[in-house]
Design an enzyme around this catalytic site. Structure first.
Site, mmCIF file in Angstrom:
data_model
loop_
_atom_site.group_PDB
_atom_site.id
_atom_site.type_symbol
_atom_site.label_atom_id
_atom_site.label_comp_id
_atom_site.label_asym_id
_atom_site.label_seq_id
_atom_site.Cartn_x
_atom_site.Cartn_y
_atom_site.Cartn_z
ATOM 1 N N HIS A 23 42.200 41.095 35.319
ATOM 2 C CA HIS A 23 41.652 40.641 36.606
ATOM 3 C C HIS A 23 41.940 39.148 36.772
ATOM 4 C CE1 HIS A 23 38.791 39.615 39.745
ATOM 5 N NE2 HIS A 23 38.761 40.891 40.048
ATOM 6 N N GLU A 63 45.634 42.774 43.837
ATOM 7 C CA GLU A 63 44.536 41.944 44.322
ATOM 8 C C GLU A 63 45.032 40.512 44.526
ATOM 9 O OE1 GLU A 63 40.307 43.493 43.274
ATOM 10 O OE2 GLU A 63 40.959 42.035 41.817
HETATM 11 P P1 13P Z 1 35.880 41.085 46.714
HETATM 12 O O1 13P Z 1 35.859 42.519 47.194
HETATM 13 O O2 13P Z 1 34.520 40.478 46.625
HETATM 14 O O3 13P Z 1 36.858 40.267 47.485
HETATM 15 O O4 13P Z 1 36.418 41.104 45.206
HETATM 16 C C1 13P Z 1 37.597 41.747 44.933
HETATM 17 C C2 13P Z 1 37.720 41.820 43.468
HETATM 18 O O5 13P Z 1 37.996 40.829 42.811
HETATM 19 C C3 13P Z 1 37.480 43.133 42.833
HETATM 20 O O6 13P Z 1 37.961 43.158 41.532
#
Ligand code: 13P
Length: 253
Positions: A94, A165
């Site tokens: 992550h 992400e």
């Molecule tokens: P948000 O949905 O709060 O933007 O976070 C995304 C995230 O980092 C999930 O792993």
């Protein structure tokens, strides 16, 4: 394949009682999650409590995993421990862990360890920023290539999940999330990179999720981009909004 919905609670909420109450809130709408492959990744000390509440409609996930299955590593939570709580999937690489120093090489070790332990690795990739030259595509290619080093095409690829992400889109409101047209382009690119690494047949089995400010009101447009589900942060702590996201995914079940 069933749409995948993963709630990453990060380091929230701030008490076990609050965690139990959020999980109970999710359980009230359990039917909504049954058509999906739903996972909740709470902070580790809440695993047992959350596990009991989501049984029957959701699976437990962890926000990280250690790169050795067992052994003496003070402070580490090894895969064997996670498995004993019923953890089925681990978020790996992550961006918030990468910001603390985690490298692609460490992510690769963790993926291999998860696979050996029978836990599904959910590898996160995402650029910090975008530019007109499209450098971010090369960045994603490198993250995928290096983090997937040593993952075997035949035995392992089909057990992997990728989450795209973009760091700049995390932790905002839905209006500031990624635009569906840009996401659709990135999904095609990621599929191409996975095909280069694993070959077409194996690459087609790998689900690609999107994460970054997914909320109730943008989930429908984002799921039309070719992604197989979402990795949700703040909205996963709000049972009403998480339910709206699940409802948008359900239409693709
Ligand atoms: P948000 O949905 O709060 O933007 O976070 C995304 C995230 O980092 C999930 O792993």
């Amino acid at each position: 394949m069933k749409p995948i919905l993963v709630g990453n609670w990060k380091n929230h909420p701030d008490s076990l009682a609050r965690a139990a109450s959020i999980a109970s809130g999710l359980a009230k709408k359990s039917a909504q999650y049954k058509k999906l492959a739903t996972y909740i990744a709470p902070p580790l000390p809440y695993l047992e409590t959350v596990s009991k509440k989501i049984k029957g409609f959701g699976n437990l996930a962890s926000q990280d995993i250690f790169f050795a299955p067992e052994g003496t590593y003070t402070g580490a939570t090894t895969p064997d421990i996670l498995k004993s709580f019923g953890v089925k999937l681990s978020i790996i690489g992550h961006s918030e862990r990468r910001a603390l120093g985690e490298t692609n090489e460490v992510a690769s070790d963790k993926i291999k360890c998860a696979l050996r332990s029978g836990i599904t690795p959910l590898l996160c990739v995402g650029e910090k920023e975008r530019d007109a030259e499209g450098e971010h595509f090369e960045f994603i290619r490198e993250e995928l290539r290096l983090s997937l080093e040593g993952v075997r095409r035949k035995d392992d690829a089909g057990k992997l999940i990728i989450a795209y992400e973009p760091v700049w889109a995390i932790g905002k409101r839905s209006k500031e999330a990624m635009q569906p047209t840009d996401l659709a382009q990135m999904v095609i690119f990621i599929k191409k990179v996975l095909t280069d690494i694993f070959g077409r047949e194996a690459a087609e089995m790998i689900p690609i999720l999107y994460g970054g400010s997914v909320e109730g009101d943008n989930a429908k447009a984002l799921i039309e981009t070719g992604v197989n589900g979402f990795l949700v942060g703040h909205a996963s702590l709000d049972p009403k909004m998480f339910g709206e996201i699940a409802a948008a995914l359900e239409t693709h079940a």
